[in-house]
Scaffold this active site. Structure first.
Site, PDB file in Angstrom:
ATOM      1  N   ARG A 152       9.493   2.804 -30.481  1.00 32.65           N
ATOM      2  CA  ARG A 152      10.320   2.009 -29.558  1.00 32.65           C
ATOM      3  C   ARG A 152      11.616   2.779 -29.397  1.00 32.65           C
ATOM      4  O   ARG A 152      12.360   2.994 -30.362  1.00 32.65           O
ATOM      5  CB  ARG A 152      10.583   0.621 -30.127  1.00 32.65           C
ATOM      6  CG  ARG A 152      11.715  -0.094 -29.415  1.00 32.65           C
ATOM      7  CD  ARG A 152      11.823  -1.550 -29.766  1.00 32.65           C
ATOM      8  NE  ARG A 152      10.722  -2.289 -29.175  1.00 32.65           N
ATOM      9  CZ  ARG A 152      10.679  -3.619 -29.081  1.00 32.65           C
ATOM     10  NH1 ARG A 152      11.664  -4.355 -29.545  1.00 32.65           N
ATOM     11  NH2 ARG A 152       9.659  -4.215 -28.512  1.00 32.65           N
ATOM     12  N   HIS A 175       6.528  -1.279 -21.177  1.00 32.57           N
ATOM     13  CA  HIS A 175       6.213  -1.980 -22.429  1.00 32.57           C
ATOM     14  C   HIS A 175       4.723  -2.354 -22.381  1.00 32.57           C
ATOM     15  O   HIS A 175       4.364  -3.519 -22.228  1.00 32.57           O
ATOM     16  CB  HIS A 175       7.099  -3.237 -22.516  1.00 32.57           C
ATOM     17  CG  HIS A 175       7.168  -3.858 -23.876  1.00 32.57           C
ATOM     18  ND1 HIS A 175       6.574  -3.315 -24.995  1.00 32.57           N
ATOM     19  CD2 HIS A 175       7.764  -5.013 -24.299  1.00 32.57           C
ATOM     20  CE1 HIS A 175       6.812  -4.100 -26.046  1.00 32.57           C
ATOM     21  NE2 HIS A 175       7.528  -5.130 -25.637  1.00 32.57           N
ATOM     22  N   GLN A 235       2.929  -5.057 -24.602  1.00 28.03           N
ATOM     23  CA  GLN A 235       3.306  -6.399 -24.161  1.00 28.03           C
ATOM     24  C   GLN A 235       2.405  -6.858 -23.013  1.00 28.03           C
ATOM     25  O   GLN A 235       1.834  -7.950 -23.049  1.00 28.03           O
ATOM     26  CB  GLN A 235       4.773  -6.409 -23.715  1.00 28.03           C
ATOM     27  CG  GLN A 235       5.245  -7.753 -23.236  1.00 28.03           C
ATOM     28  CD  GLN A 235       5.305  -8.765 -24.367  1.00 28.03           C
ATOM     29  OE1 GLN A 235       5.917  -8.503 -25.391  1.00 28.03           O
ATOM     30  NE2 GLN A 235       4.639  -9.888 -24.212  1.00 28.03           N
ATOM     31  N   ASP A 281      11.806 -12.715 -18.030  1.00 28.51           N
ATOM     32  CA  ASP A 281      12.294 -11.898 -19.153  1.00 28.51           C
ATOM     33  C   ASP A 281      13.823 -11.991 -19.128  1.00 28.51           C
ATOM     34  O   ASP A 281      14.414 -12.470 -18.143  1.00 28.51           O
ATOM     35  CB  ASP A 281      11.817 -10.442 -18.972  1.00 28.51           C
ATOM     36  CG  ASP A 281      12.187  -9.542 -20.146  1.00 28.51           C
ATOM     37  OD1 ASP A 281      12.562 -10.058 -21.227  1.00 28.51           O
ATOM     38  OD2 ASP A 281      12.113  -8.301 -19.987  1.00 28.51           O
ATOM     39  N   CYS A 298       8.050 -12.675 -22.539  1.00 26.19           N
ATOM     40  CA  CYS A 298       7.704 -11.720 -23.607  1.00 26.19           C
ATOM     41  C   CYS A 298       8.457 -12.034 -24.893  1.00 26.19           C
ATOM     42  O   CYS A 298       8.028 -11.629 -25.968  1.00 26.19           O
ATOM     43  CB  CYS A 298       7.979 -10.301 -23.138  1.00 26.19           C
ATOM     44  SG  CYS A 298       9.680 -10.040 -22.632  1.00 26.19           S
ATOM     45  N   ARG A 343      -0.135 -10.280 -29.199  1.00 29.40           N
ATOM     46  CA  ARG A 343       0.303  -8.906 -29.481  1.00 29.40           C
ATOM     47  C   ARG A 343      -0.501  -8.348 -30.656  1.00 29.40           C
ATOM     48  O   ARG A 343      -0.952  -7.211 -30.645  1.00 29.40           O
ATOM     49  CB  ARG A 343       1.806  -8.870 -29.832  1.00 29.40           C
ATOM     50  CG  ARG A 343       2.758  -9.256 -28.704  1.00 29.40           C
ATOM     51  CD  ARG A 343       2.836  -8.204 -27.632  1.00 29.40           C
ATOM     52  NE  ARG A 343       3.249  -6.901 -28.135  1.00 29.40           N
ATOM     53  CZ  ARG A 343       4.512  -6.523 -28.366  1.00 29.40           C
ATOM     54  NH1 ARG A 343       5.502  -7.342 -28.089  1.00 29.40           N
ATOM     55  NH2 ARG A 343       4.780  -5.318 -28.819  1.00 29.40           N
TER      56      ARG A 343
HETATM   57  N1   CP Z   1       8.329  -8.931 -26.948  1.00 25.04           N
HETATM   58  C1   CP Z   1       8.753  -8.022 -27.841  1.00 25.04           C
HETATM   59  O1   CP Z   1       8.459  -6.819 -27.750  1.00 25.04           O
HETATM   60  O2   CP Z   1       9.488  -8.545 -28.866  1.00 25.04           O
HETATM   61  P1   CP Z   1      10.367  -7.721 -29.889  1.00 25.04           P
HETATM   62  O3   CP Z   1      11.471  -7.062 -29.114  1.00 25.04           O
HETATM   63  O4   CP Z   1      10.895  -8.734 -30.870  1.00 25.04           O
HETATM   64  O5   CP Z   1       9.494  -6.707 -30.569  1.00 25.04           O
HETATM   65  N1  NVA Z   2      13.184  -6.233 -21.242  1.00 27.48           N
HETATM   66  C1  NVA Z   2      13.413  -6.549 -22.633  1.00 27.48           C
HETATM   67  C2  NVA Z   2      12.120  -6.748 -23.353  1.00 27.48           C
HETATM   68  C3  NVA Z   2      12.225  -7.086 -24.795  1.00 27.48           C
HETATM   69  C4  NVA Z   2      10.914  -7.225 -25.481  1.00 27.48           C
HETATM   70  C5  NVA Z   2      14.217  -5.432 -23.271  1.00 27.48           C
HETATM   71  O1  NVA Z   2      13.929  -4.264 -23.002  1.00 27.48           O
HETATM   72  O2  NVA Z   2      15.128  -5.731 -24.031  1.00 27.48           O
END
Ligand code: CP
Ligand code: NVA
Length: 307
Positions: free
Chosen positions: A104, A131, A134, A226, A266, A294
């Protein structure tokens, strides 16, 4: 942006057939997890987390453990990717010690470089661009809730961000009718939208981009939102709160959806901003089932890449 089959970088890099096979495998895993408990025996997965995470971390850690393997988490406190050591050098070290990497990070190019340099599978656990894990969980959840994906009407209301991009890629592959509504200046990436326009017909998908949230939500089977401010963009939060005010998913907006619509997010959610309690806590909301999925879909991905 091509994906070698060893990696899971973006949904658009995979065929519909491949992606449906992953969803089907996730269904089997969810139904009988015990059957899979030694499939990755002794295998190790490094999780490189340059941003906070609840769901991604827990689902990958628990997922690999349930498959007989184990995980280790590397945060900036340990590795300072690109600062203490280059992305390439991290890749070249990790490939000799672990069997897979979930990352990430911020810029998508960092993930691409990691995948290019590492001989082991690299999985996208969120970049600023997309993502994919997700969206795989999202489409698994929609299929569970609605019985199919083809022709299902999904309204995504909010930022044209990483989550929106993966939903677009998935819609195109799965034949979904996706309507995105975003405030002026917050559209999804133009190249992503162009790609969707060129590829939607193959699956019967439709991808529409609106600025009017009601137009997107009208008769939707699924209403999805989101956060207005994604991780790493905190400096823009105040400006975004103003720009997105009309895009809140509240009772008035969802009254335009089908009577049996489901609400998805999400997570994490900023309650009172992009969604009201009355929607996220309503019987229409399937956000926690979505989060659970997930785990199941990522176990399918881990098996496809690492078994
Ligand atoms: N939806 C998601 O990826 O959650 P986190 O940021 O908590 O991993
Ligand atoms: N769009 C959000 C998703 C988090 C899972 C971010 O990137 O923070």
């Amino acid at each position: 942006m091509t994906m070698r089959p060893k990696d899971f970088i973006a949904i658009r890099d995979r065929s519909a057939e491949d992606l449906l096979a992953l969803l089907d495998e996730a269904v089997s895993i969810k139904a009988d997890p015990g059957k899979y408990r030694r499939r990755l025996e002794g295998k190790s997965l490094a999780l490189i987390l340059e941003k906070p995470s609840l769901r991604t971390r827990v689902s990958f850690e628990v997922g690999i453990h349930q498959l007989g393997g184990y995980s280790l988490v590397l945060t900036p406190a340990e590795i300072k990717l690109g600062e203490r050591e280059s992305v390439r050098d991290v890749a070249k070290n990790l490939e000799r010690m672990v069997d897979g990497i979930m990352i990430r990070t911020f810029r998508h190019e960092i993930l691409l470089e990691m995948a290019e340099e590492a001989s082991i599978p690299v999985i996208n656990g969120l970049t600023d661009f997309c993502h994919p894990c997700q969206a795989m969980a999202d489409y698994l959840t929609i299929r569970e809730a609605k019985g199919r994906l083809e022709g299902i009407r999904v309204a995504y209301v909010g930022d044209g961000n990483n989550v929106a991009h993966s939903l677009i890629f998935g819609a195109v592959r799965f034949g979904v009718h996706l309507a995105v509504a975003h405030p002026p200046g917050y559209a999804p990436d133009a190249e992503v939208v162009r790609w969707a326009g060129e590829n939607a017909a193959a699956s019967g998908a439709r991808v529409e981009i609106h600025e009017d949230p009601v137009a997107a939500v009208r008769d939707a089977d699924v209403v999805y939102t989101d956060v207005w401010t994604s991780m790493g963009m905190e400096g823009e939060a105040e400006r975004r709160k103003k720009a997105f005010r009309r895009y809140q998913v509240n009772d008035t907006l969802v009254s335009h959806a089908r009577g049996d619509y489901v609400f998805m997010h999400c997570l994490p959610a900023r309650r009172g901003e992009e969604v009201c309690d009355s929607v996220i806590d309503s019987p229409h909301s399937i956000v926690f089932r979505q989060a659970e999925n997930r785990l199941h879909v990522q176990k399918a991905i881990l098996l496809a890449l690492m078994a």
